[in-house]
Design a protein around this motif. Sequence first.
Motif, PDB file in Angstrom:
ATOM      1  N   VAL A  20     -48.088 -19.696 152.359  1.00  0.00           N
ATOM      2  CA  VAL A  20     -47.738 -21.079 152.692  1.00  0.00           C
ATOM      3  C   VAL A  20     -46.317 -21.132 153.256  1.00  0.00           C
ATOM      4  CG1 VAL A  20     -47.253 -23.363 151.694  1.00  0.00           C
ATOM      5  CG2 VAL A  20     -49.378 -22.159 151.110  1.00  0.00           C
ATOM      6  N   GLU A  21     -45.384 -20.443 152.616  1.00  0.00           N
ATOM      7  CA  GLU A  21     -44.001 -20.406 153.113  1.00  0.00           C
ATOM      8  C   GLU A  21     -43.942 -19.788 154.512  1.00  0.00           C
ATOM      9  OE1 GLU A  21     -41.847 -18.278 150.098  1.00  0.00           O
ATOM     10  OE2 GLU A  21     -41.980 -19.956 148.677  1.00  0.00           O
ATOM     11  N   PHE A  22     -44.699 -18.721 154.731  1.00  0.00           N
ATOM     12  CA  PHE A  22     -44.744 -18.060 156.034  1.00  0.00           C
ATOM     13  C   PHE A  22     -45.225 -19.029 157.110  1.00  0.00           C
ATOM     14  CE2 PHE A  22     -47.116 -15.742 159.286  1.00  0.00           C
ATOM     15  CZ  PHE A  22     -46.204 -14.787 159.693  1.00  0.00           C
ATOM     16  N   PHE A  23     -46.322 -19.719 156.836  1.00  0.00           N
ATOM     17  CA  PHE A  23     -46.866 -20.668 157.824  1.00  0.00           C
ATOM     18  C   PHE A  23     -45.923 -21.849 158.038  1.00  0.00           C
ATOM     19  CE2 PHE A  23     -51.317 -19.102 156.544  1.00  0.00           C
ATOM     20  CZ  PHE A  23     -51.345 -18.169 157.573  1.00  0.00           C
ATOM     21  N   ASN A  24     -45.325 -22.355 156.973  1.00  0.00           N
ATOM     22  CA  ASN A  24     -44.391 -23.479 157.104  1.00  0.00           C
ATOM     23  C   ASN A  24     -43.146 -23.091 157.894  1.00  0.00           C
ATOM     24  OD1 ASN A  24     -46.100 -25.227 155.745  1.00  0.00           O
ATOM     25  ND2 ASN A  24     -45.015 -25.072 153.800  1.00  0.00           N
ATOM     26  N   GLU A  25     -42.626 -21.888 157.659  1.00  0.00           N
ATOM     27  CA  GLU A  25     -41.441 -21.425 158.393  1.00  0.00           C
ATOM     28  C   GLU A  25     -41.719 -21.297 159.893  1.00  0.00           C
ATOM     29  OE1 GLU A  25     -40.362 -17.763 156.476  1.00  0.00           O
ATOM     30  OE2 GLU A  25     -39.596 -18.804 154.697  1.00  0.00           O
ATOM     31  N   ARG A  26     -42.955 -20.978 160.232  1.00  0.00           N
ATOM     32  CA  ARG A  26     -43.319 -20.806 161.640  1.00  0.00           C
ATOM     33  C   ARG A  26     -43.844 -22.101 162.271  1.00  0.00           C
ATOM     34  NH1 ARG A  26     -42.574 -16.755 159.050  1.00  0.00           N
ATOM     35  NH2 ARG A  26     -41.962 -14.750 159.936  1.00  0.00           N
ATOM     36  N   ASN A  27     -43.836 -23.176 161.505  1.00  0.00           N
ATOM     37  CA  ASN A  27     -44.267 -24.492 161.991  1.00  0.00           C
ATOM     38  C   ASN A  27     -45.643 -24.453 162.641  1.00  0.00           C
ATOM     39  OD1 ASN A  27     -41.914 -25.990 161.226  1.00  0.00           O
ATOM     40  ND2 ASN A  27     -40.842 -24.888 162.843  1.00  0.00           N
ATOM     41  N   VAL A  28     -46.602 -23.811 161.966  1.00  0.00           N
ATOM     42  CA  VAL A  28     -47.953 -23.780 162.510  1.00  0.00           C
ATOM     43  C   VAL A  28     -48.505 -25.202 162.576  1.00  0.00           C
ATOM     44  CG1 VAL A  28     -48.403 -21.406 161.721  1.00  0.00           C
ATOM     45  CG2 VAL A  28     -49.106 -23.346 160.302  1.00  0.00           C
ATOM     46  N   ASP A  29     -49.417 -25.417 163.513  1.00  0.00           N
ATOM     47  CA  ASP A  29     -50.017 -26.744 163.713  1.00  0.00           C
ATOM     48  C   ASP A  29     -51.281 -26.939 162.885  1.00  0.00           C
ATOM     49  OD1 ASP A  29     -48.229 -27.663 165.934  1.00  0.00           O
ATOM     50  OD2 ASP A  29     -49.029 -25.841 166.862  1.00  0.00           O
ATOM     51  N   LEU A  30     -51.899 -25.832 162.472  1.00  0.00           N
ATOM     52  CA  LEU A  30     -53.159 -25.863 161.732  1.00  0.00           C
ATOM     53  C   LEU A  30     -53.248 -24.568 160.940  1.00  0.00           C
ATOM     54  CD1 LEU A  30     -56.108 -27.054 161.295  1.00  0.00           C
ATOM     55  CD2 LEU A  30     -56.762 -25.667 163.283  1.00  0.00           C
ATOM     56  N   VAL A  31     -53.874 -24.633 159.766  1.00  0.00           N
ATOM     57  CA  VAL A  31     -54.159 -23.427 158.995  1.00  0.00           C
ATOM     58  C   VAL A  31     -55.656 -23.362 158.758  1.00  0.00           C
ATOM     59  CG1 VAL A  31     -53.816 -22.193 156.810  1.00  0.00           C
ATOM     60  CG2 VAL A  31     -51.895 -23.406 157.877  1.00  0.00           C
ATOM     61  N   ILE A  32     -56.222 -22.190 159.039  1.00  0.00           N
ATOM     62  CA  ILE A  32     -57.637 -21.917 158.790  1.00  0.00           C
ATOM     63  C   ILE A  32     -57.725 -20.971 157.602  1.00  0.00           C
ATOM     64  CG2 ILE A  32     -59.698 -20.766 159.682  1.00  0.00           C
ATOM     65  CD1 ILE A  32     -58.789 -21.613 162.508  1.00  0.00           C
ATOM     66  N   HIS A  33     -58.608 -21.290 156.653  1.00  0.00           N
ATOM     67  CA  HIS A  33     -58.864 -20.418 155.500  1.00  0.00           C
ATOM     68  C   HIS A  33     -60.327 -20.012 155.560  1.00  0.00           C
ATOM     69  CE1 HIS A  33     -59.105 -18.794 151.512  1.00  0.00           C
ATOM     70  NE2 HIS A  33     -57.893 -19.224 151.157  1.00  0.00           N
ATOM     71  N   ALA A  34     -60.577 -18.688 155.614  1.00  0.00           N
ATOM     72  CA  ALA A  34     -61.947 -18.178 155.762  1.00  0.00           C
ATOM     73  C   ALA A  34     -62.627 -17.895 154.426  1.00  0.00           C
ATOM     74  CB  ALA A  34     -61.936 -16.920 156.637  1.00  0.00           C
ATOM     75  N   GLY A  35     -62.212 -18.576 153.377  1.00  0.00           N
ATOM     76  CA  GLY A  35     -62.961 -18.541 152.123  1.00  0.00           C
ATOM     77  C   GLY A  35     -62.450 -17.587 151.066  1.00  0.00           C
ATOM     78  N   ASP A  36     -63.026 -17.737 149.882  1.00  0.00           N
ATOM     79  CA  ASP A  36     -62.654 -17.058 148.644  1.00  0.00           C
ATOM     80  C   ASP A  36     -61.298 -17.524 148.128  1.00  0.00           C
ATOM     81  OD1 ASP A  36     -65.057 -15.811 148.334  1.00  0.00           O
ATOM     82  OD2 ASP A  36     -64.321 -13.770 148.601  1.00  0.00           O
ATOM     83  N   TYR A  37     -61.224 -18.835 147.926  1.00  0.00           N
ATOM     84  CA  TYR A  37     -60.094 -19.454 147.223  1.00  0.00           C
ATOM     85  C   TYR A  37     -60.238 -19.076 145.749  1.00  0.00           C
ATOM     86  CZ  TYR A  37     -60.803 -22.522 151.266  1.00  0.00           C
ATOM     87  OH  TYR A  37     -61.000 -23.013 152.520  1.00  0.00           O
ATOM     88  N   VAL A  38     -61.460 -19.172 145.266  1.00  0.00           N
ATOM     89  CA  VAL A  38     -61.993 -18.902 143.944  1.00  0.00           C
ATOM     90  C   VAL A  38     -61.996 -20.150 143.071  1.00  0.00           C
ATOM     91  CG1 VAL A  38     -61.929 -17.509 141.834  1.00  0.00           C
ATOM     92  CG2 VAL A  38     -61.554 -16.424 144.051  1.00  0.00           C
ATOM     93  N   ALA A  39     -60.848 -20.755 142.768  1.00  0.00           N
ATOM     94  CA  ALA A  39     -60.832 -21.917 141.874  1.00  0.00           C
ATOM     95  C   ALA A  39     -60.013 -23.053 142.476  1.00  0.00           C
ATOM     96  CB  ALA A  39     -60.261 -21.524 140.520  1.00  0.00           C
ATOM     97  N   PRO A  40     -60.362 -24.279 142.107  1.00  0.00           N
ATOM     98  CA  PRO A  40     -59.667 -25.441 142.663  1.00  0.00           C
ATOM     99  C   PRO A  40     -58.171 -25.513 142.362  1.00  0.00           C
ATOM    100  CG  PRO A  40     -61.745 -26.109 141.698  1.00  0.00           C
ATOM    101  CD  PRO A  40     -61.532 -24.673 141.321  1.00  0.00           C
TER     102      PRO A  40
END
Length: 170
Positions: A20-40
């Motif tokens: 999350v810090e990596f994506f926020n530092e790079r100011n991404v416009d969208l994040v895609i997660h391809a699954g296996d979060y595991v728990a809410p």
Amino acid sequence: MLIGIMSDTHDNLPAIRKAVEFFNERNVDLVIHAGDYVAPFVAGELKKLKAPLKGVFGNNDGERKGLYEALGIYDELIELEADGMKIAVTHGTNEVLVRALAHSRLYDVVVVGHTHHYEIQEVGRTVLVNPGEVCGYVTGVKSVALLDTRKREVQIINLDTGELLGAMSL
């Protein structure tokens, strides 16, 4: 548009925080997660993303109702469009589906996870991207990908070292 891509977080909260810090530092416009979060409960970290999150279920996502309520995840396959690029996202458990999506000529990019191994592969006119695993449990490498739709390139980055693990122009 700069898109962050992650998969297989498997409840590893410190690793999710790092992604999350990596994506926020790079100011991404969208994040895609391809699954296996595991728990809410991973939603607490993922909600710290500055960019919207789009994702799919993986084979280890047993508490799907909770993931839907926490993150709005509700499907095993989604289609997105960004700067004219068509993107399909699925976890990758069904290899027949992955091959069909990649060979269909309907998508510029197909995003998968599941294997925990990062990979960028050209399949005809489609680029198949597996960002590897954020959790680092299987390979020992915590990795994510960046897709730049304007530059038309994808990169895979090691979250611990910042090292570029792979890149391809689309």
